[in-house]
Design a protein around this motif. Structure first.
Motif, PDB file in Angstrom:
ATOM      1  N   UNK A   1      -0.119  15.589  -4.045  1.00  0.00           N
ATOM      2  CA  UNK A   1      -0.062  16.225  -2.727  1.00  0.00           C
ATOM      3  C   UNK A   1      -0.805  15.392  -1.687  1.00  0.00           C
ATOM      4  N   UNK A   2      -1.934  14.812  -2.105  1.00  0.00           N
ATOM      5  CA  UNK A   2      -2.669  13.905  -1.209  1.00  0.00           C
ATOM      6  C   UNK A   2      -1.805  12.695  -0.849  1.00  0.00           C
ATOM      7  N   UNK A   3      -1.110  12.149  -1.858  1.00  0.00           N
ATOM      8  CA  UNK A   3      -0.245  10.981  -1.629  1.00  0.00           C
ATOM      9  C   UNK A   3       0.832  11.294  -0.600  1.00  0.00           C
ATOM     10  N   UNK A   4       1.455  12.455  -0.730  1.00  0.00           N
ATOM     11  CA  UNK A   4       2.501  12.847   0.226  1.00  0.00           C
ATOM     12  C   UNK A   4       1.931  12.936   1.639  1.00  0.00           C
ATOM     13  N   UNK A   5       0.757  13.556   1.761  1.00  0.00           N
ATOM     14  CA  UNK A   5       0.166  13.703   3.100  1.00  0.00           C
ATOM     15  C   UNK A   5      -0.188  12.338   3.699  1.00  0.00           C
ATOM     16  N   UNK A   6      -0.810  11.460   2.884  1.00  0.00           N
ATOM     17  CA  UNK A   6      -1.247  10.152   3.382  1.00  0.00           C
ATOM     18  C   UNK A   6      -0.047   9.264   3.701  1.00  0.00           C
ATOM     19  N   UNK A   7       0.876   9.129   2.739  1.00  0.00           N
ATOM     20  CA  UNK A   7       2.032   8.254   2.957  1.00  0.00           C
ATOM     21  C   UNK A   7       2.934   8.790   4.062  1.00  0.00           C
ATOM     22  N   UNK A   8       3.097  10.106   4.091  1.00  0.00           N
ATOM     23  CA  UNK A   8       3.926  10.707   5.146  1.00  0.00           C
ATOM     24  C   UNK A   8       3.355  10.468   6.529  1.00  0.00           C
ATOM     25  N   UNK A   9       2.017  10.564   6.667  1.00  0.00           N
ATOM     26  CA  UNK A   9       1.406  10.361   7.988  1.00  0.00           C
ATOM     27  C   UNK A   9       1.401   8.881   8.376  1.00  0.00           C
ATOM     28  N   UNK A  10       1.238   7.996   7.388  1.00  0.00           N
ATOM     29  CA  UNK A  10       1.162   6.562   7.702  1.00  0.00           C
ATOM     30  C   UNK A  10       2.533   5.912   7.881  1.00  0.00           C
ATOM     31  N   UNK A  11       3.492   6.295   7.054  1.00  0.00           N
ATOM     32  CA  UNK A  11       4.776   5.595   7.040  1.00  0.00           C
ATOM     33  C   UNK A  11       5.970   6.489   7.357  1.00  0.00           C
TER      34      UNK A  11
ATOM     35  N   UNK B   1       0.821  -1.222   0.000  1.00  0.00           N
ATOM     36  CA  UNK B   1       0.000   0.000   0.000  1.00  0.00           C
ATOM     37  C   UNK B   1       0.849   1.263   0.000  1.00  0.00           C
ATOM     38  N   UNK B   2       2.143   1.127  -0.211  1.00  0.00           N
ATOM     39  CA  UNK B   2       3.042   2.266  -0.090  1.00  0.00           C
ATOM     40  C   UNK B   2       3.421   2.923  -1.394  1.00  0.00           C
ATOM     41  N   UNK B   3       2.684   2.655  -2.477  1.00  0.00           N
ATOM     42  CA  UNK B   3       3.004   3.239  -3.790  1.00  0.00           C
ATOM     43  C   UNK B   3       1.756   3.892  -4.371  1.00  0.00           C
ATOM     44  N   UNK B   4       1.856   5.159  -4.743  1.00  0.00           N
ATOM     45  CA  UNK B   4       0.776   5.884  -5.423  1.00  0.00           C
ATOM     46  C   UNK B   4       1.290   6.354  -6.787  1.00  0.00           C
ATOM     47  N   UNK B   5       0.498   6.127  -7.844  1.00  0.00           N
ATOM     48  CA  UNK B   5       0.787   6.685  -9.175  1.00  0.00           C
ATOM     49  C   UNK B   5      -0.141   7.880  -9.358  1.00  0.00           C
ATOM     50  N   UNK B   6       0.432   9.069  -9.500  1.00  0.00           N
ATOM     51  CA  UNK B   6      -0.350  10.311  -9.438  1.00  0.00           C
ATOM     52  C   UNK B   6      -0.262  11.072 -10.760  1.00  0.00           C
ATOM     53  N   UNK B   7      -1.417  11.415 -11.313  1.00  0.00           N
ATOM     54  CA  UNK B   7      -1.480  12.098 -12.607  1.00  0.00           C
ATOM     55  C   UNK B   7      -1.706  13.603 -12.471  1.00  0.00           C
ATOM     56  N   UNK B   8      -1.863  14.104 -11.244  1.00  0.00           N
ATOM     57  CA  UNK B   8      -2.106  15.535 -11.046  1.00  0.00           C
ATOM     58  C   UNK B   8      -1.389  16.016  -9.794  1.00  0.00           C
TER      59      UNK B   8
END
Length: 410
Positions: free
Chosen positions: A164-174, A152-159
């Motif tokens: 920015x959401x990925x950074x916030x979520x992954x940063x808070x979780x991991x 669950x630690x990989x996000x592919x982001x097109x925008x």
């Protein structure tokens, strides 16, 4: 020689089955294994923790332990066994950071001059966000947590907003750092090597199916099936794969981190050639179940040669046939809740190799108890024929809520 295979899934069933074929192996146990393996004629022992496995090996004069899952590789099992003079075929916990730390892996790839995605490291939310604001998003950006994240630690982001959401979520979780990588476009494959610390033999290639359905945006799983060999690579690609492993092992050896064990490279074939996406410090599941039935060479002999650091000039012979492996899973997999506890019925007419994973025993009957329950591997002269045979056999298996992807091997 007495051998223990550590683990309890389909990968470990395949490893144990292949090792048992060797004339070098006098007795073999799977620790802890599962009741399906016992039905298939393998011995299982209830030892599961490093201390329990160490005790079992000493009591039974075991001379070689082959480790399947990454959790056991990252534990102190190897250290315990080698202190007792028992060979343990697995990388050290330190060099296993190739899998447990994407930042460590990226550093090794770059030092080895192995093709890999361009990458920026964000050591804080502010640093990551600043970098993202400079990205033009003509191509997506891939954001990865550094450590193990159960897929669950990989996000592919097109925008920009999604990244920015990925950074916030992954940063808070991991936590940080996060890796911000270019998005490579192409076809994925896996390559496997058996390593002795300096030298290696290639075991082969495979392609797996990660999504729960053919929809590329459906839920990610441990793997719904696989085929071997990968059929879209050239002789030049095969030479590149050899160079990738050789350069990586040489880099690790120079760092005084010799790599002994199975090494699994996740690769992407792009228009510019092969790139390494990641390394795993173990065999893949379900790729192992597709790959090992194709081996002609004695796997136990290769492993013994590796633990004595004598792999130089050895080769692994494989059968010319193609294999297809199809996995049956429980209803609710992968998100859950799982619909488990139902009898697993298997017709006696199953002709091909059946590997058990998420099964338990209830009142002397096998029942499904996990997400991925079992899988069937068939070999044939063509992928189409192997696929047909595997699906013929999987139709002879049934349990309530059973689900199988219909497109494995297409």
């Amino acid at each position: 020689m007495k051998v223990v295979v550590v683990g309890k899934g389909g990968r470990e069933h395949a490893l144990a089955q292949k090792l048992k074929e060797s004339s070098l192996v006098s007795e073999l146990w799977v620790c802890p294994g599962n009741p399906g393996m016992r039905v298939a004629g393998l011995q299982c022992a209830s030892a599961e923790s490093p201390a329990e496995i160490e005790t079992f090996c000493l009591q039974n004069q075991v001379s070689l332990v082959v480790v399947g899952p990454e959790a056991a590789i990252l534990s102190d099992l190897k250290q315990r066994l080698e202190a007792q003079g028992i060979s343990c075929f697995a990388p050290s916990a330190k060099v296993a950071e190739l899998e447990s730390s994407k930042l460590f892996c990226k550093g090794v790839l770059q030092e080895s001059q192995v093709p890999t995605a361009a990458c920026h490291v964000g050591y804080s939310e502010k640093e990551a966000m600043t970098y993202l604001e400079q990205h033009d998003f003509q191509k997506p950006i891939v954001i990865k947590a550094d450590g193990l994240a159960q897929g669950k630690g990989v996000w592919v982001c097109e925008s920009l907003e999604k990244s920015q959401e990925a950074v916030r979520v992954l940063g808070s979780q991991y936590g940080y750092p996060l890796l911000l990588e270019e998005c490579l476009i192409g076809k994925e494959l896996s390559a496997f090597a058996l390593c002795d610390g300096k030298d290696f033999v290639l075991l082969g290639t495979a392609c797996d199916y990660k999504r729960i359905t053919p929809d590329p945006f459906s839920a990610n799983t441990g793997g719904m099936g696989a085929y071997s060999p990968c059929d879209f690579i050239t002789k030049e690609d095969e030479s590149t794969i050899h160079q990738i492993f050789a350069k990586t092992l040489a880099c690790l050896h120079a760092k005084n981190l010799p790599y002994q064990g199975f090494l699994f490279a996740g690769l992407m074939k792009t228009n510019q050639g092969l790139y390494v996406l990641e390394y795993n410090v173990r065999m893949g599941d379900p790729e192992t179940q597709a790959l090992l039935p194709r081996l002609k060479s004695d796997l136990a002999k290769l492993i013994v040669t590796a633990v004595t650091h004598e792999l130089k000039n050895q080769v692994c012979e494989v059968k010319p046939e193609t294999s297809v492996h199809v996995v049956a899973v429980s209803e609710g997999y992968p998100q859950g809740p799982l619909n488990t506890g139902h009898p697993v019925a298997i017709e006696p007419k199953v002709r091909h190799q059946l590997y058990y994973a998420g099964v338990s025993e209830m009142q002397n009957t096998l029942v499904n108890s996990g997400g991925r329950v079992l899988g069937i591997t068939a070999l044939a002269a063509s992928r189409e024929e192997a696929r047909e045979l595997a699906y013929q056999d999987i139709q002879k298996v049934s349990f309530k809520g059973m689900y199988v992807r219909e497109d494995i091997g297409l």
